[in-house]
Design a protein around this motif. Structure first.
Motif, PDB file in Angstrom:
ATOM      1  N   GLY A  97       0.806  -1.209   0.000  1.00 45.06           N
ATOM      2  CA  GLY A  97       0.000   0.000   0.000  1.00 45.06           C
ATOM      3  C   GLY A  97       0.837   1.256   0.000  1.00 45.06           C
ATOM      4  N   LEU A  98       2.025   1.209   0.611  1.00 47.14           N
ATOM      5  CA  LEU A  98       2.854   2.413   0.646  1.00 47.14           C
ATOM      6  C   LEU A  98       3.424   2.775  -0.725  1.00 47.14           C
ATOM      7  CD1 LEU A  98       4.759   2.356   4.042  1.00 47.14           C
ATOM      8  CD2 LEU A  98       2.455   3.114   3.495  1.00 47.14           C
ATOM      9  N   THR A 180      -0.272   9.774   5.928  1.00 48.03           N
ATOM     10  CA  THR A 180      -1.049   8.757   5.219  1.00 48.03           C
ATOM     11  C   THR A 180      -0.342   7.416   5.271  1.00 48.03           C
ATOM     12  OG1 THR A 180      -2.023  10.384   3.723  1.00 48.03           O
ATOM     13  CG2 THR A 180      -2.006   8.090   2.975  1.00 48.03           C
ATOM     14  N   TRP A 181       0.971   7.422   5.068  1.00 48.50           N
ATOM     15  CA  TRP A 181       1.740   6.173   5.132  1.00 48.50           C
ATOM     16  C   TRP A 181       1.616   5.524   6.512  1.00 48.50           C
ATOM     17  CZ3 TRP A 181       7.113   7.595   2.646  1.00 48.50           C
ATOM     18  CH2 TRP A 181       6.913   7.905   1.292  1.00 48.50           C
ATOM     19  N   ARG A 182       1.630   6.355   7.536  1.00 48.35           N
ATOM     20  CA  ARG A 182       1.568   5.807   8.882  1.00 48.35           C
ATOM     21  C   ARG A 182       0.256   5.051   9.096  1.00 48.35           C
ATOM     22  NH1 ARG A 182       4.905   7.148  12.857  1.00 48.35           N
ATOM     23  NH2 ARG A 182       5.480   9.128  11.862  1.00 48.35           N
ATOM     24  N   GLU A 183      -0.835   5.586   8.576  1.00 50.34           N
ATOM     25  CA  GLU A 183      -2.121   4.917   8.709  1.00 50.34           C
ATOM     26  C   GLU A 183      -2.156   3.616   7.902  1.00 50.34           C
ATOM     27  OE1 GLU A 183      -4.503   5.741  10.897  1.00 50.34           O
ATOM     28  OE2 GLU A 183      -2.935   7.152  11.517  1.00 50.34           O
ATOM     29  N   LEU A 184      -1.582   3.615   6.703  1.00 48.46           N
ATOM     30  CA  LEU A 184      -1.524   2.396   5.908  1.00 48.46           C
ATOM     31  C   LEU A 184      -0.671   1.331   6.596  1.00 48.46           C
ATOM     32  CD1 LEU A 184      -1.083   3.980   2.362  1.00 48.46           C
ATOM     33  CD2 LEU A 184      -3.072   2.698   3.171  1.00 48.46           C
ATOM     34  N   ARG A 186      -0.155   1.070   9.855  1.00 47.70           N
ATOM     35  CA  ARG A 186      -0.890   0.575  11.017  1.00 47.70           C
ATOM     36  C   ARG A 186      -1.955  -0.442  10.613  1.00 47.70           C
ATOM     37  NH1 ARG A 186      -1.415   6.551  13.677  1.00 47.70           N
ATOM     38  NH2 ARG A 186       0.397   6.447  15.069  1.00 47.70           N
ATOM     39  N   ALA A 187      -2.639  -0.164   9.494  1.00 49.99           N
ATOM     40  CA  ALA A 187      -3.706  -1.052   9.052  1.00 49.99           C
ATOM     41  C   ALA A 187      -3.176  -2.310   8.377  1.00 49.99           C
ATOM     42  CB  ALA A 187      -4.621  -0.299   8.073  1.00 49.99           C
ATOM     43  N   GLY A 188      -1.927  -2.275   7.901  1.00 55.50           N
ATOM     44  CA  GLY A 188      -1.369  -3.403   7.172  1.00 55.50           C
ATOM     45  C   GLY A 188      -0.324  -4.166   7.951  1.00 55.50           C
ATOM     46  N   ALA A 189       0.943  -3.788   7.777  1.00 57.35           N
ATOM     47  CA  ALA A 189       2.046  -4.553   8.363  1.00 57.35           C
ATOM     48  C   ALA A 189       1.989  -4.585   9.886  1.00 57.35           C
ATOM     49  CB  ALA A 189       3.379  -3.974   7.897  1.00 57.35           C
ATOM     50  N   LEU A 190       1.694  -3.450  10.518  1.00 60.08           N
ATOM     51  CA  LEU A 190       1.641  -3.435  11.983  1.00 60.08           C
ATOM     52  C   LEU A 190       0.494  -4.303  12.490  1.00 60.08           C
ATOM     53  CD1 LEU A 190       2.682  -2.421  14.687  1.00 60.08           C
ATOM     54  CD2 LEU A 190       1.210  -0.410  14.419  1.00 60.08           C
ATOM     55  N   ALA A 191      -0.666  -4.190  11.860  1.00 59.79           N
ATOM     56  CA  ALA A 191      -1.814  -5.001  12.273  1.00 59.79           C
ATOM     57  C   ALA A 191      -1.521  -6.487  12.126  1.00 59.79           C
ATOM     58  CB  ALA A 191      -3.046  -4.615  11.462  1.00 59.79           C
TER      59      ALA A 191
END
Length: 247
Positions: A97-98, A180-184, A186-191
């Motif tokens: 996503g990034l 925006t990257w931070r939210e992506l 969080r929703a992707g790799a971090l999640a």
């Protein structure tokens, strides 16, 4: 298309590339040199032969690519896929996503990098397919090579400053995208990592009930032959997969 409930393993991005066969100013056929700011990228070679040319603090390197080879490059490494004959790779991209949100900067000449509007226009594709898109993809490849060759020459001569200046310019270009990257992330790799942590906690507590949510998924490319940075790209529009990128 059916939406998947879970991303691909580790929330990676996935695509397939066939390296461009357009000849550049240096007589080499291949794609557009660029770097990523926060994503490590891997090439898994599935057929043909070629190479990836890289610029890093270690200097210039050309890594041979043939079926079965794997090459990867960390953030800040400039990379250029070059064709040797029917080169085909599967691309695995960290932080899916990034890249589609701008985490890729072409090695355009300094005067283009210094002007965000000029950079955006040079990087943009006017359409997703057709002769106009092909012509634009080739123009931006040529412009990226025009900026890449002096960077490579300077590194080979022992002068890393032009390469470092390019990294600084790339970082400045994308700085506004970080929220925006931070939210992506969080929703992707971090999640994805946090789900693993929760599963480990459940196993340790003797509570494997989450396994009742197990399932299997499948998909096929949603688009064939897109105009990627390095070549014609087959894309997957699923959570955790690489989506279309115009620039």
């Amino acid at each position: 298309m059916v939406s998947l409930a879970r991303p691909l393993p580790g929330a990676v991005g996935l695509s397939h590339l066939r390296a461009y066969e357009w000849e550049a100013a240096d007589g080499v056929c291949g794609g557009s040199p660029h770097l990523h700011l926060v994503c490590t990228e891997a090439y898994v070679v599935t057929g043909g032969r070629g190479a990836v040319q890289t610029l890093s603090p270690q200097g210039y390197r050309e890594i041979p690519l043939e079926a079965g080879a794997v090459a990867w490059f960390t953030p800040g490494t400039v990379h250029r896929m070059v064709q040797g004959g029917d080169l085909r790779v599967t691309v695995l991209m960290q932080n899916s996503g990034l890249p589609e949100a701008g985490d890729a900067v072409f090695t355009f000449p300094p005067e283009v990098l210094a002007d965000p509007e000029r950079y955006a226009e040079a990087a943009r594709l006017p359409a997703r397919s057709g002769p106009e898109a092909e012509a634009a993809a080739r123009r931006r490849r040529d412009l990226a090579v025009a900026g890449f060759l002096p960077l490579r020459a300077a590194l080979e001569a022992g002068d890393p400053e032009p390469y470092r200046a390019f990294q600084r310019a790339a970082a400045a270009l994308v700085r506004h995208r970080v929220p925006t990257w931070r939210e992506l992330w969080r929703a992707g790799a971090l999640a994805a990592a946090e789900r693993t942590g929760a599963q480990l906690d459940a196993l340790e507590a003797g509570a494997p009930e989450y396994l009742a949510e197990s399932d299997a998924f499948d998909t096929v490319p949603s688009r064939h032959g897109g105009w990627g940075m390095c070549g014609r790209r087959d894309e997957y529009e699923v959570p955790g997969a690489t989506l279309h990128q115009d620039g």
